[in-house]
Design a protein around this motif. Structure first.
Motif, PDB file in Angstrom:
ATOM      1  N   THR A 191       9.394  -3.297 119.762  1.00 14.23           N
ATOM      2  CA  THR A 191       9.759  -4.339 118.837  1.00 14.23           C
ATOM      3  C   THR A 191      10.545  -5.323 119.491  1.00 14.23           C
ATOM      4  N   LEU A 192      11.476  -4.868 120.060  1.00 19.16           N
ATOM      5  CA  LEU A 192      12.571  -5.884 121.006  1.00 19.16           C
ATOM      6  C   LEU A 192      12.374  -6.058 122.416  1.00 19.16           C
ATOM      7  N   GLY A 193      11.497  -5.084 123.069  1.00 26.21           N
ATOM      8  CA  GLY A 193      11.353  -5.321 124.334  1.00 26.21           C
ATOM      9  C   GLY A 193      12.421  -4.479 125.266  1.00 26.21           C
ATOM     10  N   VAL A 194      13.392  -3.933 124.716  1.00 22.48           N
ATOM     11  CA  VAL A 194      14.539  -3.225 125.350  1.00 22.48           C
ATOM     12  C   VAL A 194      14.930  -1.826 124.546  1.00 22.48           C
ATOM     13  N   GLY A 195      14.828  -0.584 125.246  1.00 20.36           N
ATOM     14  CA  GLY A 195      14.866   0.546 124.472  1.00 20.36           C
ATOM     15  C   GLY A 195      16.205   1.086 124.344  1.00 20.36           C
ATOM     16  N   LYS A 196      17.176   0.043 124.268  1.00 23.32           N
ATOM     17  CA  LYS A 196      18.741   0.468 124.022  1.00 23.32           C
ATOM     18  C   LYS A 196      19.291  -0.583 122.980  1.00 23.32           C
ATOM     19  N   GLY A 197      20.550  -0.113 122.587  1.00 27.05           N
ATOM     20  CA  GLY A 197      21.031  -0.968 121.562  1.00 27.05           C
ATOM     21  C   GLY A 197      21.509  -2.457 121.958  1.00 27.05           C
ATOM     22  N   SER A 198      21.820  -3.263 121.165  1.00 25.88           N
ATOM     23  CA  SER A 198      21.825  -4.470 121.450  1.00 25.88           C
ATOM     24  C   SER A 198      23.388  -5.064 121.047  1.00 25.88           C
ATOM     25  N   VAL A 199      24.313  -4.097 120.766  1.00 27.81           N
ATOM     26  CA  VAL A 199      25.590  -4.446 120.494  1.00 27.81           C
ATOM     27  C   VAL A 199      26.616  -3.894 121.083  1.00 27.81           C
ATOM     28  N   SER A 200      27.787  -4.759 121.146  1.00 22.51           N
ATOM     29  CA  SER A 200      28.970  -4.205 122.099  1.00 22.51           C
ATOM     30  C   SER A 200      30.179  -3.612 120.965  1.00 22.51           C
ATOM     31  N   LEU A 201      31.166  -3.196 121.584  1.00 21.93           N
ATOM     32  CA  LEU A 201      32.395  -2.836 120.604  1.00 21.93           C
ATOM     33  C   LEU A 201      32.803  -4.001 120.003  1.00 21.93           C
ATOM     34  N   ASP A 202      33.021  -5.204 120.515  1.00 23.78           N
ATOM     35  CA  ASP A 202      33.284  -6.259 119.675  1.00 23.78           C
ATOM     36  C   ASP A 202      32.305  -6.907 118.868  1.00 23.78           C
ATOM     37  N   ASP A 203      31.192  -6.653 118.869  1.00 20.89           N
ATOM     38  CA  ASP A 203      30.251  -6.807 117.748  1.00 20.89           C
ATOM     39  C   ASP A 203      30.523  -5.922 116.818  1.00 20.89           C
ATOM     40  N   LEU A 204      31.027  -4.654 116.883  1.00 27.85           N
ATOM     41  CA  LEU A 204      31.218  -3.972 115.730  1.00 27.85           C
ATOM     42  C   LEU A 204      32.408  -4.400 114.965  1.00 27.85           C
ATOM     43  N   HIS A 205      33.444  -4.883 115.711  1.00 26.75           N
ATOM     44  CA  HIS A 205      34.673  -5.303 115.189  1.00 26.75           C
ATOM     45  C   HIS A 205      34.450  -6.803 114.378  1.00 26.75           C
ATOM     46  N   ARG A 206      33.435  -7.423 114.798  1.00 25.24           N
ATOM     47  CA  ARG A 206      33.069  -8.617 114.133  1.00 25.24           C
ATOM     48  C   ARG A 206      32.119  -8.560 112.865  1.00 25.24           C
ATOM     49  N   ALA A 207      31.749  -7.489 112.719  1.00 26.99           N
ATOM     50  CA  ALA A 207      30.462  -7.371 111.694  1.00 26.99           C
ATOM     51  C   ALA A 207      30.875  -7.667 110.339  1.00 26.99           C
ATOM     52  N   ASP A 208      30.065  -8.193 109.474  1.00 27.95           N
ATOM     53  CA  ASP A 208      30.350  -8.302 108.094  1.00 27.95           C
ATOM     54  C   ASP A 208      29.865  -7.034 107.376  1.00 27.95           C
ATOM     55  N   LEU A 209      28.848  -6.282 107.789  1.00 23.05           N
ATOM     56  CA  LEU A 209      28.219  -5.137 107.248  1.00 23.05           C
ATOM     57  C   LEU A 209      27.641  -4.236 108.464  1.00 23.05           C
ATOM     58  N   ILE A 210      28.212  -2.838 108.092  1.00 24.11           N
ATOM     59  CA  ILE A 210      27.848  -1.994 109.105  1.00 24.11           C
ATOM     60  C   ILE A 210      26.985  -0.786 108.427  1.00 24.11           C
ATOM     61  N   ILE A 211      25.787  -0.556 108.620  1.00 24.19           N
ATOM     62  CA  ILE A 211      25.092   0.505 107.919  1.00 24.19           C
ATOM     63  C   ILE A 211      25.017   1.661 109.040  1.00 24.19           C
ATOM     64  N   VAL A 212      25.320   2.821 108.389  1.00 24.87           N
ATOM     65  CA  VAL A 212      25.372   3.876 109.336  1.00 24.87           C
ATOM     66  C   VAL A 212      24.548   4.986 108.689  1.00 24.87           C
ATOM     67  N   ALA A 213      23.325   5.226 109.349  1.00 24.18           N
ATOM     68  CA  ALA A 213      22.482   6.166 108.757  1.00 24.18           C
ATOM     69  C   ALA A 213      21.887   7.277 109.601  1.00 24.18           C
ATOM     70  N   GLY A 214      21.965   8.336 109.035  1.00 22.88           N
ATOM     71  CA  GLY A 214      21.585   9.488 109.742  1.00 22.88           C
ATOM     72  C   GLY A 214      22.585  10.051 110.803  1.00 22.88           C
ATOM     73  N   GLN A 215      23.872   9.956 110.485  1.00 22.94           N
ATOM     74  CA  GLN A 215      24.863  10.192 111.545  1.00 22.94           C
ATOM     75  C   GLN A 215      26.190  10.537 111.096  1.00 22.94           C
ATOM     76  N   ASN A 216      26.664  11.329 111.771  1.00 21.32           N
ATOM     77  CA  ASN A 216      28.214  11.989 111.406  1.00 21.32           C
ATOM     78  C   ASN A 216      29.112  11.762 112.442  1.00 21.32           C
ATOM     79  N   PRO A 217      29.662  10.657 112.463  1.00 19.85           N
ATOM     80  CA  PRO A 217      30.549  10.155 113.616  1.00 19.85           C
ATOM     81  C   PRO A 217      31.950  11.196 113.753  1.00 19.85           C
ATOM     82  N   GLY A 218      32.401  11.502 112.505  1.00 24.72           N
ATOM     83  CA  GLY A 218      33.535  12.119 112.512  1.00 24.72           C
ATOM     84  C   GLY A 218      33.649  13.352 113.285  1.00 24.72           C
TER      85      GLY A 218
END
Length: 760
Positions: free
Chosen positions: A205-232
């Motif tokens: 779909t995007l041409g690169v099989g990796k994530g497209s964000v950085s830590l700075d992107d996470l810090h700047r996001a308006d909305l973060i959807i965490v799906a199928g994951q247990n980060p704790g």
């Protein structure tokens, strides 16, 4: 303060169940992490070692692949990171005397926990044909045995070279180079069992099989959807990033069949507030039924399309392909079908929609809860569809974030550990080394097991990992492994795979991340790529566990010299002496690594690899644009009276490494054979909390797969769903039950029935 390894396996017959916790980390996390560390390392060694974890002049944590920011804390590790380091930096030792005292049947009867607790392996050991125990062997003889078996094969494709995520970039590059010079693309890796579905969907779909964000992107996001994951439990340092995003105004939606403490509230042990109160993280919890995620995101896409002004029409027109076909499929999404597939209410879905529409910068994070289903690839494509509709690719603070679960699993793939390499990669490799790499595809993990089972593969070589315990269909996998002529494991510690051998077997002890690596040219370092595409150095600081260990690059280089002989023009000896020579070759073969050594010297913190969709809004796909997709909606069909089981980790484990027998966030203590079932589902089956049941898998092949003697725990999971720990429940996952396209084992959607245990 150092404790001895357990002499006997602890009894796990009666796990205790207490209240579920609603926050993660805090002072208890600090206490548990330090307790585990001092038990393995002692107080002084603990301090010297943990203060080097994830530092610019230190070593990369051997646990998860979560990145570090530019500014590092003095203690840049989490509880489970401390446990991972302690397991490797332990002062316990597995010597030749240990193997003399423990024949193979004894090892095979032990739990993975007991094996892992024994300590670091100090000598290469060999199980001869007909032998009943491992015995010491010289390195020269070990490599000669490997050469005997590999050169006797009828075809190079009868050999399998498996890689675990712990392997460094340098070792991974050498291993794939050796395999291809030998003549095979049989390079299965742990990605095949986890994020292969992510790579498949994102590449298309995007041409690169990796994530497209950085830590700075996470810090700047308006909305973060965490799906199928247990980060704790699985990526605890991610909680710090979520907390920082929340403080900046972000909102968080959690999509999961189970409530998870870390996503409810994070008690950051680095701050006074965290120790006292902590921060609430999730704004909206969507307790979805297992496997209902594609249906959810498809309906959300329909609702976005139906909302005036919600689609970023300029982005869609300029940068995407396939919109009309996708839009037609999305508009056909049905509310009733979606509610049945997800178990959610209309109000909950509409609340999620309002949060999506209010966000300009949206990030979607996911892990194994999305990647290990039959329909995982279409599910992740549907997430991409949502982000494309909103123009949320290549925008700061927005994008896709598949959270990798093992340090450097992403880097190994970048280095060429892949059974289906691109022509461009092979062309560059061949030009650099003057070899002719095979062009036909090799075996992934599932196909490797099938090849061993069917006699089409005869030598299995593993660079790290615990292949037998990590793989699906345990009895089938173990029987397949025993058909091999030779099994070889490059390891730091004992695990189940060492007890399930071919006709002959070798265990080759290697340096770990924490160990000082000195070669002929001097002290060395290796490099790691984290989950967000940042490459940095890793330098161990401890004396090795013994004088008879070799580094991973040295093992590959010596094996290559023994197998390929003087006809190989590759400078294997030079690569062993100086890893900078390996990096010089990587720089000429792998895009993004130009001036590799110079860039590391200029910035000890490393550098970011290029990512065309993120950096340029350029999409190197078959169409030259970001691709909308329109797959039919799927979700698991569960027969009447059955449940859908997901396998998962406890808080006291990392992948197949079990640190202890507790899962304190879920209130489980002193045992791992538990099954979490909604109270109403359990009562309908006549199973009281505390009763015992056998988990019996049901699959289209009619084979009964049984995991006996699990304590039933009434737990607030989604209705119709159950959960239990792996690797104990891998026996229930059929080898042929895999994701379409990626061939990843479908470990998160196993149809089971519960039968009261005879002894209950």
């Amino acid at each position: 303060m150092v404790s001895k390894p357990p002499a006997e396996d602890p009894v796990q017959d009666a796990p205790q169940v207490t209240a579920v916790q609603h926050s993660a980390a805090g002072l208890p996390g600090v206490v548990h992490g330090l307790r585990a560390s001092t038990a393995q390392m002692g107080l002084g060694r603990t301090a010297r070692t943990l203060l080097r974890v994830n530092q610019k002049d230190g070593f990369d944590c051997p646990g998860c692949a979560w990145p570090e920011g530019g500014k590092r804390h003095l203690a840049e590790f989490c509880e489970n990171g401390a446990k991972a380091v302690a397991e490797e930096a332990t002062v316990r030792r597995v010597t030749p005397e240990f193997f003399a005292a423990h024949p193979l049947p004894d090892l095979a009867g032990r739990s993975g926990y007991w094996l892992g607790q024994q300590g670091r392996i100090t000598h290469p050991v060999y199980l001869p044909e007909g032998g009943d125990r491992y015995e010491p062997v010289s390195w020269e003889r070990a490599f000669a045995i490997i050469a005997e078996e590999l050169t006797a094969l009828d075809s190079p494709d009868e050999a399998l070279f498996y890689t675990s995520g712990r392997t460094s970039n340098e070792a991974a590059f050498l291993l794939q180079l050796f395999a291809r010079e030998f003549g095979t693309n049989n390079l299965p890796d742990c990605s095949n069992m986890c994020h292969e579905s992510s790579g498949s969907a994102l590449t298309e779909t995007l041409g690169v099989g990796k994530g497209s964000v950085s830590l700075d992107d996470l810090h700047r996001a308006d909305l973060i959807i965490v799906a199928g994951q247990n980060p704790g439990t699985n990526h605890p340092r991610m909680l710090t990033a979520l907390e920082k995003a929340k403080a900046a105004g972000a909102r968080i939606i959690s999509v999961n069949p189970l409530p998870e403490a870390g996503l409810e509230r994070f008690r950051n042990p680095q701050t006074a507030r965290g120790l006292v109160k902590g921060s609430a993280l999730t704004d909206l919890f969507l307790q979805i039924r297992i496997g209902g995620d594609q249906a959810l995101f498809r309906l959300l896409n329909k609702l976005v399309l139906d909302t005036e002004g919600a689609v970023d029409e300029e982005f869609v027109r300029t940068h995407t392909h396939g919109f009309e076909e996708f839009a037609a499929a999305a508009r056909a999404a049905d509310w009733d079908e979606t509610l049945a597939a997800t178990g959610l209410t209309r109000d909950a879905i509409e609340s999620a929609l309002r949060m999506i529409l209010a966000s300009r910068r949206t990030i979607v994070c996911w892990a194994m809860g999305l990647t290990q289903h039959k329909h995982s690839v279409p599910t992740i494509r549907e997430i991409v569809n949502l982000l494309l509709l909103r123009g949320a690719i290549g925008r700061p603070g927005a994008g896709v974030c598949p959270v990798r679960g093992h340090s450097n699993v992403q880097g190994d793939r970048t280095m060429g550990i892949f059974e289906r390499p691109s022509e461009a990669f092979l062309d560059a490799l061949d030009e650099e080394f003057g070899i002719t790499s095979p062009r036909h595809h090799g075996y992934d993990v599932v196909r490797s097991i099938q090849a061993l089972r069917d006699g089409r593969a005869k030598v299995f070589f593993a660079m790290g990992g615990n292949f037998v315990a990590a793989s699906p269909d345990t009895l089938v996998t173990e029987a397949a492994m025993r058909r091999a002529r030779l099994t070889v494991h490059v390891s730091t510690k004992l695990n189940r795979s060492h007890a399930v051998t071919g006709t002959r077997a070798l265990i080759l002890p290697t340096l770990g991340r924490t160990d000082r690596d000195v070669q002929a040219s001097g002290r060395q370092f290796v490099t790691i790529e984290d989950s967000m595409g940042l490459v940095h150095a890793s330098r161990g600081n401890l004396p090795p566990a013994g004088p008879h260990l070799l580094s991973e690059p040295a093992i590959v280089a010596r094996m290559a010299r023994a197998v390929l002989g003087p006809d190989s023009a590759t400078p294997w000896e030079e690569f062993e002496k100086d890893y900078a020579a390996i990096r010089d070759r990587i720089a000429r073969v792998v895009p993004g690594f130009e001036d590799f050594n110079a860039r590391l010297a200029a910035d000890p913190g490393g550098f970011a690899l290029p990512h065309a969709p993120r950096d340029e809004r350029r999409f190197p796909t078959a169409t030259g644009k970001a691709n909308f997709t329109a797959a039919p909606v799927e979700y698991p069909a569960v027969p009447e009276g059955r449940l859908l089981l997901q396998t998962l980790r406890s808080h006291d484990q990392y992948n197949t490494t079990v640190y202890g027998l507790d899962d304190r966030y879920r209130g489980i203590r002193g045992g791992r054979r538990v099954v979490l079932v909604h109270p109403d589902d359990a009562r309908e089956r006549g199973l009281a909390d505390g009763s015992y049941a056998d988990l019996v898998g049901e699959w289209t092949d009619g084979v009964e797969r049984r995991a006996p003697g699990f304590r039933v725990v009434h737990y607030p999971t989604a209705r119709g769903c159950a959960a239990a720990y792996y690797p104990e429940t891998n026996v229930l996952v059929p080898l042929d039950a895999t994701a379409d396209v990626s061939n990843t084992p479908a470990s998160k959607s196993v149809v089971i029935r519960l039968e009261q245990s005879p002894a209950d």
